[in-house]
Design an enzyme around this catalytic site. Structure first.
Site, PDB file in Angstrom:
ATOM      1  CE1 TYR A   1       1.152   0.865   4.337  1.00  0.00           C
ATOM      2  CE2 TYR A   1       0.837  -1.517   4.264  1.00  0.00           C
ATOM      3  CZ  TYR A   1       1.359  -0.391   4.870  1.00  0.00           C
ATOM      4  OH  TYR A   1       2.104  -0.518   6.024  1.00  0.00           O
TER       5      TYR A   1
ATOM      6  CB  SER B   1       7.205   6.455  10.793  1.00  0.00           C
ATOM      7  OG  SER B   1       7.392   5.063  10.728  1.00  0.00           O
TER       8      SER B   1
ATOM      9  CB  THR C   1       4.208   0.664  12.742  1.00  0.00           C
ATOM     10  OG1 THR C   1       4.424   0.147  11.428  1.00  0.00           O
ATOM     11  CG2 THR C   1       2.717   0.789  13.006  1.00  0.00           C
ATOM     12  CG  ASP C   2       8.626   1.120   9.165  1.00  0.00           C
ATOM     13  OD1 ASP C   2       8.019   0.106   9.532  1.00  0.00           O
ATOM     14  OD2 ASP C   2       8.936   1.327   7.976  1.00  0.00           O
TER      15      ASP C   2
ATOM     16  CE  LYS D   1       6.464  -2.727  11.986  1.00  0.00           C
ATOM     17  NZ  LYS D   1       6.432  -1.822  10.819  1.00  0.00           N
TER      18      LYS D   1
ATOM     19  CD  GLU E   1      30.437 -10.819  26.689  1.00  0.00           C
ATOM     20  OE1 GLU E   1      31.505 -10.928  26.058  1.00  0.00           O
ATOM     21  OE2 GLU E   1      29.688 -11.789  26.931  1.00  0.00           O
TER      22      GLU E   1
END
Length: 354
Positions: free
Chosen positions: A51, A84, A117-118, A190, A311
């Site tokens: 889309y 975004s 949403t990215d 996400k 580490e």
């Protein structure tokens, strides 16, 4: 008889006034639209993953959910109309300053921000750090455009306004409402790109929205909004902070290139516990000696955090660990902290507190 008529008339007037007051007392929510999938459109109803984002303007978003009027008085502003992944630092600052101005107004009870949403999680965390308010600020998006079968944006938007309009949403920081869940903008990320349950928090959601009512189960533990030492109104620009990804056969090319282009801090998205490959350690030590902040985060998904002096000898190298923040959120905090003049010691404290 006349007394009865007068009494009935008085009662009618009182009831009318009371109803008017009740109507005026409905929470006032401002919807700030920035684009994204929730404002997207596909070629057919079968297109849920293919889309064009950022096509539907804010007035049509509001008109498309008439149930909003039952929850709050909603007015909209089109701040941006972009996907975004194209959000820049300037977009963050513009949006943050607009939110900060609106929440000062007595006729604003809550803010809802529609967002792609990215990078939604990054914007939510930025606002969580920099906007001083106890009023609800809710960021919302969708995984499917409004034209798709089983589109999720309509219910997500209704739920977001429901949360923004509720008094029990106050003082919980910036929130993200997706897929019937309420998350803190600090934790949520996400986790998948094609399902409606894409957003998850490693430590769990704060609550849920079910049939127009929010249910809360926990509250954010980290500093945010009103308790934050950061202030959007004091930030005129954000420094360059870049992320370099750890992987097998790693070399130092990306780190040196970012520094050469002006990076003030580097987020190392390391394997496991923010591990740094041996061939890269000398370059990071050299860059730190030149004033670049080195922040160890982890590329792992779903929880855990980077332990200081595990580490790598962080104390010896004057490096910082990102605690449980993923690389993209570590970048947001590093930018905000450096904009406020933080040194490595202050940075480490901030990563633990925020």
């Amino acid at each position: 008889m006349m007394k009865l008529v007068r009494s009935l008339a008085t009662a009618f007037v009182s009831l009318t006034i009371a109803c008017g007051v009740h109507a005026q007392a409905k929470p006032q929510v401002v919807l700030l639209a920035t684009g994204g999938t929730i404002a997207g459109a596909g070629a057919t109803a079968a297109n849920s993953a293919t889309y064009q984002a950022a096509k539907v303007p804010v007035d049509k978003l509001i008109a498309g959910v008439p149930e909003l009027a039952q929850v709050a008085q909603v007015r909209g502003e089109q701040v941006f109309q972009i996907a975004s992944e194209s959000f820049t630092n300037e977009h963050l600052l513009t949006l943050g300053k607009r939110v900060a101005a609106l929440v000062k107004q007595p006729d604003v009870d809550g803010i809802v921000i529609t967002h792609g949403t990215d990078t939604l999680e990054e914007t939510a965390y930025f606002l969580n750090l920099t906007v001083h308010t106890d009023k609800p600020v809710v960021v919302v998006g969708s995984m499917r455009p409004s034209t798709a079968l089983s589109a999720d944006g309509v219910l997500n938007l209704l739920n977001a306004v429901t949360v923004a309009a509720a008094r029990d949403s106050r003082a919980k920081g910036v929130l993200v409402v997706m897929n019937d869940e309420i998350h803190t903008g600090r934790d949520v990320s996400k986790s998948i790109n094609i399902r409606t349950e894409a957003f998850k928090s490693p430590w769990g959601a704060l609550g849920m929205v079910v049939e127009g009512k929010g249910y809360w189960f926990r509250a954010p533990a980290k500093r945010h909004t009103m308790n934050s030492e950061f202030d959007i109104e004091k930030i005129s620009a954000l420094p360059q902070v870049d992320i370099a990804y750890g992987y097998g056969n790693l070399n130092d090319i990306a780190y040196r290139a970012f520094a050469a282009k002006g990076a003030k801090a580097l987020i190392h998205a390391g394997t496991g516990n923010g591990s740094v490959a041996a061939p890269v350690v000398p370059a990071l030590r050299e860059l730190r000696s030149q004033g670049v902040q080195i922040i160890r985060s982890a590329r792992v998904v779903g929880g855990g955090f980077v332990l200081r002096n595990a580490e790598q000898p962080d104390d010896q190298y004057d490096w910082v660990v990102a605690h449980d923040l993923n690389p993209q959120k570590a970048r947001i905090l590093a930018m905000v902290a450096l904009a406020h003049g933080a040194d490595s010691k202050a940075l480490q404290r901030m990563f633990l507190e925020y």
